[in-house]
Scaffold this motif. Structure first.
Motif, PDB file in Angstrom:
ATOM      1  N   GLN A  93      32.441  -3.070  -8.755  1.00 35.82           N
ATOM      2  CA  GLN A  93      32.967  -4.265  -9.407  1.00 35.82           C
ATOM      3  C   GLN A  93      32.293  -5.508  -8.843  1.00 35.82           C
ATOM      4  N   GLN A  94      32.017  -6.450  -9.713  1.00 34.62           N
ATOM      5  CA  GLN A  94      31.368  -7.698  -9.310  1.00 34.62           C
ATOM      6  C   GLN A  94      32.189  -8.401  -8.232  1.00 34.62           C
ATOM      7  N   GLY A  95      31.474  -8.986  -7.257  1.00 41.14           N
ATOM      8  CA  GLY A  95      32.140  -9.684  -6.169  1.00 41.14           C
ATOM      9  C   GLY A  95      32.375  -8.817  -4.954  1.00 41.14           C
ATOM     10  N   ASN A  96      32.079  -7.522  -5.073  1.00 36.97           N
ATOM     11  CA  ASN A  96      32.238  -6.626  -3.926  1.00 36.97           C
ATOM     12  C   ASN A  96      31.361  -7.115  -2.780  1.00 36.97           C
ATOM     13  N   ASP A  97      31.966  -7.320  -1.625  1.00 34.47           N
ATOM     14  CA  ASP A  97      31.245  -7.875  -0.479  1.00 34.47           C
ATOM     15  C   ASP A  97      30.859  -6.750   0.480  1.00 34.47           C
ATOM     16  N   GLY A  98      29.598  -6.709   0.845  1.00 39.86           N
ATOM     17  CA  GLY A  98      29.154  -5.713   1.807  1.00 39.86           C
ATOM     18  C   GLY A  98      28.882  -4.352   1.200  1.00 39.86           C
ATOM     19  N   PHE A  99      28.531  -4.295  -0.083  1.00 38.84           N
ATOM     20  CA  PHE A  99      28.234  -3.007  -0.713  1.00 38.84           C
ATOM     21  C   PHE A  99      26.886  -2.474  -0.226  1.00 38.84           C
ATOM     22  N   SER A 100      26.790  -1.153  -0.057  1.00 39.58           N
ATOM     23  CA  SER A 100      25.532  -0.562   0.398  1.00 39.58           C
ATOM     24  C   SER A 100      25.339   0.826  -0.196  1.00 39.58           C
ATOM     25  N   LEU A 101      24.083   1.210  -0.334  1.00 35.69           N
ATOM     26  CA  LEU A 101      23.691   2.553  -0.753  1.00 35.69           C
ATOM     27  C   LEU A 101      22.915   3.190   0.395  1.00 35.69           C
ATOM     28  N   LYS A 102      23.297   4.404   0.764  1.00 34.48           N
ATOM     29  CA  LYS A 102      22.633   5.085   1.876  1.00 34.48           C
ATOM     30  C   LYS A 102      21.834   6.273   1.349  1.00 34.48           C
ATOM     31  N   CYS A 103      20.598   6.365   1.811  1.00 38.57           N
ATOM     32  CA  CYS A 103      19.732   7.481   1.436  1.00 38.57           C
ATOM     33  C   CYS A 103      19.363   8.246   2.705  1.00 38.57           C
ATOM     34  N   LEU A 104      19.758   9.512   2.765  1.00 44.64           N
ATOM     35  CA  LEU A 104      19.513  10.357   3.933  1.00 44.64           C
ATOM     36  C   LEU A 104      18.509  11.442   3.566  1.00 44.64           C
ATOM     37  N   ALA A 105      17.470  11.576   4.380  1.00 45.96           N
ATOM     38  CA  ALA A 105      16.419  12.560   4.115  1.00 45.96           C
ATOM     39  C   ALA A 105      16.195  13.435   5.340  1.00 45.96           C
ATOM     40  N   ASP A 106      15.495  14.555   5.111  1.00 44.34           N
ATOM     41  CA  ASP A 106      15.149  15.470   6.194  1.00 44.34           C
ATOM     42  C   ASP A 106      13.723  15.945   5.971  1.00 44.34           C
ATOM     43  N   GLY A 107      13.089  16.441   7.010  1.00 43.49           N
ATOM     44  CA  GLY A 107      11.725  16.941   6.909  1.00 43.49           C
ATOM     45  C   GLY A 107      11.067  16.966   8.269  1.00 43.49           C
ATOM     46  N   ASN A 108       9.932  17.648   8.351  1.00 46.35           N
ATOM     47  CA  ASN A 108       9.172  17.712   9.594  1.00 46.35           C
ATOM     48  C   ASN A 108       7.675  17.709   9.254  1.00 46.35           C
ATOM     49  N   PRO A 109       6.934  16.684   9.681  1.00 45.49           N
ATOM     50  CA  PRO A 109       7.399  15.596  10.542  1.00 45.49           C
ATOM     51  C   PRO A 109       8.401  14.689   9.833  1.00 45.49           C
ATOM     52  N   GLU A 110       9.084  13.908  10.630  1.00 46.97           N
ATOM     53  CA  GLU A 110      10.144  13.041  10.139  1.00 46.97           C
ATOM     54  C   GLU A 110       9.641  12.153   9.006  1.00 46.97           C
TER      55      GLU A 110
END
Length: 264
Positions: free
Chosen positions: A87-104
């Motif tokens: 919803q508009q006005g949301n304060d502090g919204f974030s999207l997190k992207c988590l990945a894995d692999g080797n090498p990092e």
């Protein structure tokens, strides 16, 4: 599979064993005579590490370290949502992207349809997680965002659709219209809404069946009166509603040459 081989030269013959640093249990191996092979059938990144081959006879022992690195192309967390609504006005919204692999892998965000403008990119961890932060969400932040994870063995990405919702807004070209009896009249109101909103017209609190009612995200609704009569004078209301609220605007219609008694 991964096969580690250890060749031993010994007289008298030596016994050969395998171990892994940080691993408490001895490892099973195959061998004939002075050759020993350690086989890991289904290797994963967790099998990376330092392996130790130890040869022993009655005169002593010797060991050799073998470093095993398991490479893995990047993988983005499959549980990550593909469609996000805020919803508009949301304060502090974030999207997190988590990945894995080797090498990092290196993890990065970008927006597909435009630049980031007021969007802040924060990095967490050591490149395995990227957090996209939007401090004050507005409708303009709606769009397609892409998280990309890359290492030397490849690159993968995940598309995220971000939809910003808000109560509808409405505007009218004029709030008062004067029309001669017998002339046509057209009333209009412009609606902007996400998600789409319903639009209704009323006069003096009564529904107007001929109104251009509908449901859309951005539209102009018109009410046409082809042959204005005395009964058509009064206060018309254009009202729009979505799941987050409703708003209305009044348009007063005055018929020239007549006096309209308004009932409220």
């Amino acid at each position: 599979p991964a096969i580690l081989t250890c060749l031993v030269d010994s007289s008298p013959a030596a016994s050969i064993s395998w171990g892994k640093l940080g691993h408490q249990m001895p490892l099973l191996e195959d061998g004939q005579g002075m050759t020993s092979a350690l086989t890991i059938p289904d290797v994963t990144v967790k099998d990376s590490g330092n392996y130790i081959c130890t040869a022993s006879n009655v005169f002593g022992s010797a060991r050799r370290n073998i470093r095993l690195d398991i490479t893995d192309p990047p993988l983005i967390d499959p549980s990550m949502e593909k469609n996000v609504t805020v919803q508009q006005g949301n304060d502090g919204f974030s999207l997190k992207c988590l990945a894995d692999g080797n090498p990092e892998p290196r993890v990065r965000w970008r927006r597909k349809d435009t630049n980031f403008s007021n969007i802040v990119i924060n990095e967490e961890g050591q490149g395995m997680t990227s957090v996209l932060s939007i401090p004050d969400v507005t409708v303009k932040d709606s769009g397609n965002y892409i998280c990309t994870a890359s290492n030397v063995f490849g690159s993968v990405r995940r598309n995220i659709r971000l939809d910003i919702t808000d109560p509808p807004s409405i505007s009218v070209p004029t709030t008062s219209v004067r029309v001669k009896e017998g002339d046509p009249a057209v009333l209009s109101c412009l609606v902007d809404s996400n998600p789409s909103a319903s639009i209704t017209w009323t006069i003096q609190g009564r529904p107007v069946p001929d109104g251009d009612n509908g449901r859309n995200q951005k539209m102009t609704s018109t009410l046409s009166i082809p042959d204005v009569g005395v009964k058509d004078g009064g206060d018309y209301v254009c009202k729009t509603t979505n799941m987050f609220g409703s708003v209305m605007r009044n348009i007063h219609v005055e018929i020239e040459g007549t006096t309209t008694c308004l009932v409220k």
